[in-house]
Motif scaffolding. Structure first.
Motif, PDB file in Angstrom:
ATOM      1  N   GLY A 171      13.559  -4.454   4.138  1.00  0.00           N
ATOM      2  CA  GLY A 171      14.414  -5.626   4.325  1.00  0.00           C
ATOM      3  C   GLY A 171      15.845  -5.268   3.989  1.00  0.00           C
ATOM      4  O   GLY A 171      16.272  -4.134   4.200  1.00  0.00           O
ATOM      5  N   PHE A 172      16.569  -6.220   3.417  1.00  0.00           N
ATOM      6  CA  PHE A 172      17.971  -5.985   3.063  1.00  0.00           C
ATOM      7  C   PHE A 172      18.213  -6.368   1.612  1.00  0.00           C
ATOM      8  O   PHE A 172      17.738  -7.398   1.158  1.00  0.00           O
ATOM      9  CB  PHE A 172      18.908  -6.825   3.945  1.00  0.00           C
ATOM     10  N   GLU A 173      18.963  -5.538   0.888  1.00  0.00           N
ATOM     11  CA  GLU A 173      19.423  -5.891  -0.460  1.00  0.00           C
ATOM     12  C   GLU A 173      20.389  -7.067  -0.330  1.00  0.00           C
ATOM     13  O   GLU A 173      20.331  -8.014  -1.086  1.00  0.00           O
ATOM     14  CB  GLU A 173      20.136  -4.712  -1.125  1.00  0.00           C
ATOM     15  N   LYS A 174      21.286  -6.955   0.629  1.00  0.00           N
ATOM     16  CA  LYS A 174      22.270  -7.999   0.924  1.00  0.00           C
ATOM     17  C   LYS A 174      22.270  -8.182   2.439  1.00  0.00           C
ATOM     18  O   LYS A 174      22.305  -7.205   3.181  1.00  0.00           O
ATOM     19  CB  LYS A 174      23.659  -7.557   0.451  1.00  0.00           C
ATOM     20  N   ILE A 175      22.209  -9.423   2.881  1.00  0.00           N
ATOM     21  CA  ILE A 175      22.179  -9.699   4.317  1.00  0.00           C
ATOM     22  C   ILE A 175      23.486  -9.200   4.940  1.00  0.00           C
ATOM     23  O   ILE A 175      24.572  -9.540   4.466  1.00  0.00           O
ATOM     24  CB  ILE A 175      21.988 -11.210   4.585  1.00  0.00           C
ATOM     25  N   GLN A 211       0.444  16.270   7.883  1.00  0.00           N
ATOM     26  CA  GLN A 211       1.760  15.860   8.371  1.00  0.00           C
ATOM     27  C   GLN A 211       2.800  15.894   7.249  1.00  0.00           C
ATOM     28  O   GLN A 211       2.477  15.733   6.080  1.00  0.00           O
ATOM     29  CB  GLN A 211       1.695  14.438   8.933  1.00  0.00           C
ATOM     30  N   THR A 212       4.056  16.057   7.654  1.00  0.00           N
ATOM     31  CA  THR A 212       5.161  15.993   6.693  1.00  0.00           C
ATOM     32  C   THR A 212       6.008  14.733   6.896  1.00  0.00           C
ATOM     33  O   THR A 212       6.931  14.484   6.135  1.00  0.00           O
ATOM     34  CB  THR A 212       6.090  17.224   6.825  1.00  0.00           C
ATOM     35  N   SER A 213       5.689  13.952   7.918  1.00  0.00           N
ATOM     36  CA  SER A 213       6.435  12.708   8.135  1.00  0.00           C
ATOM     37  C   SER A 213       5.472  11.573   8.482  1.00  0.00           C
ATOM     38  O   SER A 213       4.449  11.791   9.127  1.00  0.00           O
ATOM     39  CB  SER A 213       7.460  12.880   9.251  1.00  0.00           C
ATOM     40  N   LEU A 214       5.818  10.392   8.010  1.00  0.00           N
ATOM     41  CA  LEU A 214       5.020   9.197   8.250  1.00  0.00           C
ATOM     42  C   LEU A 214       5.934   8.108   8.785  1.00  0.00           C
ATOM     43  O   LEU A 214       7.092   8.009   8.385  1.00  0.00           O
ATOM     44  CB  LEU A 214       4.366   8.721   6.947  1.00  0.00           C
ATOM     45  N   PHE A 215       5.423   7.283   9.669  1.00  0.00           N
ATOM     46  CA  PHE A 215       6.216   6.200  10.237  1.00  0.00           C
ATOM     47  C   PHE A 215       5.645   4.866   9.781  1.00  0.00           C
ATOM     48  O   PHE A 215       4.468   4.593  10.001  1.00  0.00           O
ATOM     49  CB  PHE A 215       6.250   6.300  11.766  1.00  0.00           C
ATOM     50  N   PHE A 216       6.493   4.068   9.165  1.00  0.00           N
ATOM     51  CA  PHE A 216       6.075   2.793   8.587  1.00  0.00           C
ATOM     52  C   PHE A 216       6.100   1.665   9.598  1.00  0.00           C
ATOM     53  O   PHE A 216       6.829   1.698  10.586  1.00  0.00           O
ATOM     54  CB  PHE A 216       6.995   2.407   7.427  1.00  0.00           C
ATOM     55  N   LEU A 217       5.316   0.634   9.290  1.00  0.00           N
ATOM     56  CA  LEU A 217       5.292  -0.570  10.113  1.00  0.00           C
ATOM     57  C   LEU A 217       6.502  -1.454   9.821  1.00  0.00           C
ATOM     58  O   LEU A 217       6.973  -2.178  10.677  1.00  0.00           O
ATOM     59  CB  LEU A 217       4.015  -1.372   9.829  1.00  0.00           C
ATOM     60  N   LYS A 218       6.983  -1.434   8.614  1.00  0.00           N
ATOM     61  CA  LYS A 218       8.083  -2.295   8.186  1.00  0.00           C
ATOM     62  C   LYS A 218       9.375  -1.490   8.103  1.00  0.00           C
ATOM     63  O   LYS A 218       9.362  -0.344   7.687  1.00  0.00           O
ATOM     64  CB  LYS A 218       7.786  -2.923   6.821  1.00  0.00           C
ATOM     65  N   THR A 219      10.456  -2.115   8.477  1.00  0.00           N
ATOM     66  CA  THR A 219      11.739  -1.429   8.472  1.00  0.00           C
ATOM     67  C   THR A 219      12.859  -2.440   8.362  1.00  0.00           C
ATOM     68  O   THR A 219      12.660  -3.582   8.772  1.00  0.00           O
ATOM     69  CB  THR A 219      11.893  -0.576   9.755  1.00  0.00           C
ATOM     70  N   PRO A 220      13.986  -2.143   7.844  1.00  0.00           N
ATOM     71  CA  PRO A 220      14.418  -0.874   7.262  1.00  0.00           C
ATOM     72  C   PRO A 220      13.856  -0.668   5.847  1.00  0.00           C
ATOM     73  O   PRO A 220      13.735  -1.614   5.088  1.00  0.00           O
ATOM     74  CB  PRO A 220      15.936  -1.013   7.215  1.00  0.00           C
ATOM     75  N   ILE A 221      13.528   0.578   5.530  1.00  0.00           N
ATOM     76  CA  ILE A 221      13.001   0.930   4.217  1.00  0.00           C
ATOM     77  C   ILE A 221      14.176   0.958   3.239  1.00  0.00           C
ATOM     78  O   ILE A 221      15.192   1.603   3.502  1.00  0.00           O
ATOM     79  CB  ILE A 221      12.337   2.322   4.235  1.00  0.00           C
ATOM     80  N   LEU A 222      14.013   0.257   2.124  1.00  0.00           N
ATOM     81  CA  LEU A 222      15.054   0.282   1.089  1.00  0.00           C
ATOM     82  C   LEU A 222      14.758   1.352   0.052  1.00  0.00           C
ATOM     83  O   LEU A 222      15.638   2.109  -0.328  1.00  0.00           O
ATOM     84  CB  LEU A 222      15.155  -1.082   0.404  1.00  0.00           C
ATOM     85  N   LEU A 276      14.500 -11.432   5.936  1.00  0.00           N
ATOM     86  CA  LEU A 276      15.791 -10.817   5.644  1.00  0.00           C
ATOM     87  C   LEU A 276      15.879 -10.294   4.212  1.00  0.00           C
ATOM     88  O   LEU A 276      16.612  -9.350   3.942  1.00  0.00           O
ATOM     89  CB  LEU A 276      16.919 -11.818   5.897  1.00  0.00           C
ATOM     90  N   GLU A 277      15.146 -10.898   3.296  1.00  0.00           N
ATOM     91  CA  GLU A 277      15.213 -10.473   1.903  1.00  0.00           C
ATOM     92  C   GLU A 277      14.373  -9.237   1.650  1.00  0.00           C
ATOM     93  O   GLU A 277      13.441  -8.934   2.379  1.00  0.00           O
ATOM     94  CB  GLU A 277      14.721 -11.583   0.960  1.00  0.00           C
ATOM     95  N   LYS A 278      14.684  -8.587   0.567  1.00  0.00           N
ATOM     96  CA  LYS A 278      13.932  -7.428   0.101  1.00  0.00           C
ATOM     97  C   LYS A 278      12.490  -7.854  -0.157  1.00  0.00           C
ATOM     98  O   LYS A 278      12.236  -8.840  -0.839  1.00  0.00           O
ATOM     99  CB  LYS A 278      14.586  -6.915  -1.188  1.00  0.00           C
ATOM    100  N   THR A 279      11.531  -7.113   0.420  1.00  0.00           N
ATOM    101  CA  THR A 279      10.117  -7.458   0.326  1.00  0.00           C
ATOM    102  C   THR A 279       9.306  -6.207   0.005  1.00  0.00           C
ATOM    103  O   THR A 279       9.551  -5.146   0.569  1.00  0.00           O
ATOM    104  CB  THR A 279       9.627  -8.051   1.668  1.00  0.00           C
ATOM    105  N   LYS A 280       8.326  -6.347  -0.879  1.00  0.00           N
ATOM    106  CA  LYS A 280       7.452  -5.220  -1.237  1.00  0.00           C
ATOM    107  C   LYS A 280       6.269  -5.186  -0.271  1.00  0.00           C
ATOM    108  O   LYS A 280       5.737  -6.224   0.109  1.00  0.00           O
ATOM    109  CB  LYS A 280       6.952  -5.393  -2.670  1.00  0.00           C
ATOM    110  N   TYR A 281       5.883  -3.982   0.129  1.00  0.00           N
ATOM    111  CA  TYR A 281       4.784  -3.823   1.075  1.00  0.00           C
ATOM    112  C   TYR A 281       3.988  -2.577   0.713  1.00  0.00           C
ATOM    113  O   TYR A 281       4.546  -1.571   0.270  1.00  0.00           O
ATOM    114  CB  TYR A 281       5.341  -3.705   2.504  1.00  0.00           C
TER     115      TYR A 281
END
Length: 174
Positions: free
Chosen positions: A99-103, A53-64, A39-44
């Motif tokens: 993750g989330f800045e605030k849950i 390509q002009t778009s990329l799809f990440f494994l982790k979400t939501p992107i902050l 739930l917390e903000k995490t670096k990846y």
């Protein structure tokens, strides 16, 4: 969050704070397991090979936020998608926070309700009356072990329904 749980349980002293913090941690861990992410903000850091390509799809979400990209310029990002200003060919390394800045309030509510249920199960001594029937009204009491077995299906359904908007696969819809 501890104060919200204490209010929900109508506890005004600090005597059980360590127990309640443990119950909140259990609740958080269950929710993270259900959501498939912390739930917390995490670096990846993620590695891509882009074929113009002009778009990329990440494994982790939501992107902050995007911390660093090895080449190209970020146009925008949404949920799990990164949009570049120009098409990129070759290897890309992207560092970002997810993750989330605030849950979110809903997840906090779910965490408190789940912690409340765990606390009640852990502190229950069991009940002596098994069932009672008065006219058409019937009341049944369960031991903590029976509650754990019997209430799981309903609680599991409620938990999944409340967390559905935050599930990882739900977020993959761009």
């Amino acid at each position: 969050m501890l104060e919200k749980l204490k209010k929900a349980l109508k506890i005004t002293t600090t005597e059980q704070d360590s127990l309640l913090e443990g119950v909140l941690l259990q609740s958080k861990m269950i929710i993270e397991k259900k959501l498939w992410y912390p739930l917390e903000k995490t670096k990846y850091t993620e590695f891509f090979y882009s074929d113009n390509q002009t778009s990329l799809f990440f494994l982790k979400t939501p992107i902050l936020s995007i911390k660093k990209i090895s080449s190209g310029i970020v146009k925008s990002h949404k949920k799990n998608a990164l949009y570049l200003q120009k098409a990129i060919r070759g290897e890309l390394i992207v560092e970002y926070y997810w993750g989330f800045e605030k849950i979110p309030e809903l997840i906090q509510l779910v965490m408190i309700n789940l912690a409340k249920e765990i606390y009640k199960q852990e502190t229950s001594d069991g009940l002596e009356i098994k069932s009672k029937k008065i006219s058409s009204l019937s009341i049944s009491y369960f031991t903590p072990e029976e509650m754990k077995k019997g209430s799981t299906a309903l609680k599991e359904t409620d938990l999944n329904a409340l967390l559905a908007p935050y599930k990882l696969l739900h977020c993959y819809a761009v």
